[in-house]
Scaffold this motif. Sequence first.
Motif, short mmCIF file in Angstrom:
data_model
loop_
_atom_site.label_atom_id
_atom_site.label_comp_id
_atom_site.label_asym_id
_atom_site.label_seq_id
_atom_site.Cartn_x
_atom_site.Cartn_y
_atom_site.Cartn_z
N ALA A 61 0.97 -1.20 -0.01
CA ALA A 61 -0.09 0.03 -0.21
C ALA A 61 0.84 1.22 -0.05
O ALA A 61 0.40 2.25 -0.71
N PHE A 62 1.83 1.32 0.71
CA PHE A 62 2.79 2.52 0.80
C PHE A 62 3.62 2.52 -0.73
O PHE A 62 3.57 3.82 -1.07
N LEU A 63 4.02 1.50 -1.06
CA LEU A 63 4.46 1.63 -2.44
C LEU A 63 3.50 2.21 -3.64
O LEU A 63 4.07 2.87 -4.46
N LEU A 64 2.45 1.54 -3.43
CA LEU A 64 1.29 2.12 -4.34
C LEU A 64 1.09 3.65 -4.36
O LEU A 64 0.84 4.34 -5.19
N SER A 65 1.12 3.99 -3.06
CA SER A 65 0.63 5.41 -2.79
C SER A 65 1.95 6.31 -3.22
O SER A 65 1.57 7.70 -3.37
N LEU A 66 3.25 5.93 -3.43
CA LEU A 66 4.08 6.95 -3.76
C LEU A 66 4.12 7.87 -4.69
O LEU A 66 4.15 9.17 -4.79
N THR A 67 3.65 7.22 -5.90
CA THR A 67 3.55 8.13 -7.19
C THR A 67 2.58 8.95 -7.00
O THR A 67 2.31 10.25 -7.35
N HIS A 68 1.37 8.41 -6.60
CA HIS A 68 0.06 9.06 -6.64
C HIS A 68 0.04 10.23 -5.43
O HIS A 68 -0.51 11.28 -5.78
N GLY A 69 0.58 9.92 -4.32
CA GLY A 69 0.87 10.95 -3.21
C GLY A 69 1.83 11.93 -3.86
O GLY A 69 1.44 13.34 -3.49
N ALA A 70 2.77 11.65 -4.47
CA ALA A 70 3.78 12.93 -4.95
C ALA A 70 3.08 13.52 -5.89
O ALA A 70 3.02 14.93 -5.88
N LEU A 71 2.01 13.09 -6.95
CA LEU A 71 1.27 13.97 -7.92
C LEU A 71 0.26 14.91 -7.29
O LEU A 71 0.27 15.98 -7.51
N ILE A 72 -0.29 14.13 -6.00
CA ILE A 72 -1.28 15.06 -5.54
C ILE A 72 -0.83 16.38 -4.81
O ILE A 72 -1.13 17.36 -4.73
N MET A 73 0.43 15.98 -4.26
CA MET A 73 1.29 17.05 -3.32
C MET A 73 1.47 18.18 -4.23
O MET A 73 1.79 19.28 -4.09
N ARG A 74 2.07 17.72 -5.67
CA ARG A 74 2.43 18.86 -6.67
C ARG A 74 1.23 19.61 -6.96
O ARG A 74 1.29 20.82 -6.98
N TYR A 75 0.02 18.92 -7.21
CA TYR A 75 -1.03 19.62 -7.63
C TYR A 75 -1.38 20.78 -6.42
O TYR A 75 -1.83 21.84 -6.71
N MET A 76 -1.61 20.06 -5.37
CA MET A 76 -2.21 20.80 -4.13
C MET A 76 -1.13 22.18 -4.05
O MET A 76 -1.64 23.04 -3.62
N ARG A 77 0.06 21.95 -4.13
CA ARG A 77 1.26 22.90 -3.65
C ARG A 77 0.87 24.11 -4.76
O ARG A 77 0.76 25.26 -4.27
N SER A 78 0.67 23.73 -5.96
CA SER A 78 0.54 24.60 -7.17
C SER A 78 -0.87 25.39 -6.85
O SER A 78 -1.03 26.82 -6.92
N SER A 79 -1.81 24.64 -6.74
CA SER A 79 -3.29 25.20 -6.32
C SER A 79 -3.37 25.95 -5.14
O SER A 79 -3.83 27.28 -5.24
N MET A 80 -2.64 25.75 -4.05
CA MET A 80 -2.61 26.55 -2.86
C MET A 80 -1.87 27.85 -3.06
O MET A 80 -2.14 28.91 -2.70
N LEU A 81 -0.60 27.60 -3.55
CA LEU A 81 0.12 28.94 -4.03
C LEU A 81 -0.70 30.06 -4.77
O LEU A 81 -0.70 31.42 -4.57
N GLU A 82 -1.61 29.61 -5.81
CA GLU A 82 -2.54 30.61 -6.32
C GLU A 82 -3.56 31.31 -5.61
O GLU A 82 -4.03 32.41 -5.69
N VAL A 83 -4.08 30.20 -4.76
CA VAL A 83 -5.23 30.52 -4.04
C VAL A 83 -4.83 31.72 -2.88
O VAL A 83 -5.58 32.35 -2.57
N LEU A 84 -3.86 31.37 -2.15
CA LEU A 84 -3.10 32.22 -1.04
C LEU A 84 -2.85 33.70 -1.54
O LEU A 84 -2.76 34.56 -0.83
N ASN A 85 -2.73 33.84 -3.05
CA ASN A 85 -2.64 35.44 -3.38
C ASN A 85 -4.02 35.94 -3.71
O ASN A 85 -3.94 37.05 -4.30
#
Length: 319
Positions: free
Chosen positions: A190-214
């Motif tokens: 389960a941890f190995l399955l989550s790696l790629t998807h968690g990293a993609l979600i993290m990148r999208y969430m970071r980009s979206s949060m940076l836009e919203v915070l402004n």
Amino acid sequence: MGFYVARRTAVGLLMLVALSVLIFVLLRLAPGDPVDAYINPSAPLSLDELAALRERLGLNDPLPLQYFGWAAAAISGDFGYSIQSAGQPVLPLVLSRVGPTVILMASGLAIAIVVGLAAGTLSAVRRNSAMDVGLSVGSFLAISSPPFVTALVGLYVFSVQLRWAPSGGMLTPGVPFSVADLLAHLILPAFLLSLTHGALIMRYMRSSMLEVLNQDYVRTARAKGVREFWVIVKHAARNALLPVVTLIGSSIGMAIGGAIFLESVFNWPGMGLLLVNAVKARDYPVIMCATLIIGAFVIAVNLLTDLVYAAIDPRVKVG
């Protein structure tokens, strides 16, 4: 809303029909004779017996008639009998493997969603900090690593070298069932399955949060004296989730491919392992049934994703 769901369901059914036609034709065009899968190499058949077998299986009929005959039986729930499982009915065999696959996918995606959203939010709030740089580098490594490399390295490091987790299976043979035993076998894949998807979600969430915070409404909330925690959680995070929801929905479909490989590596008794073994054994009935069930699941998830997106963002209209 009801009309939208009905329309999407009708489109999904048409997609399933197209998928079944595609898989049926590709299997028939694969090298070799389909009848070979039914023959025991140690007991070869005569030419007359081969001809009788081909006639019984309907392989002498034109390809469209073969498909319509299979489809008519499949609609009634008869997907035939498994070649590799001693003539066991296909549908109960495939359905018995759905549970383990759902457990693995749900666990992996739950880890990916929780960790990805939290890491993306922290990375955006602490932009350009050491934490942001570390999380960004880690996410890029996880995204760029091929799934088979991640699975094999994880198996070697955590199971073979460190012995922190079992090397395969869903339960320990000969031991009574327990949740602790299941979790011990589940945590590593389960941890190995989550790696790629968690990293993609993290990148999208970071980009979206940076836009919203402004945005102006975030600055207004801060100017009114709202605590920073509630500014992030209540005002910024909810709006930042909108583009991430679509990614999470597509990640469920992509996770099926990762689960298929992980089940093969860890001998996890799910649909992925069954499908891989069916391909090796040229077990056409199992391949057809498993593929359609996976396709139906992906279509249903995409519909659910659209409905959740509409519930989160009232500006989205469905109908």
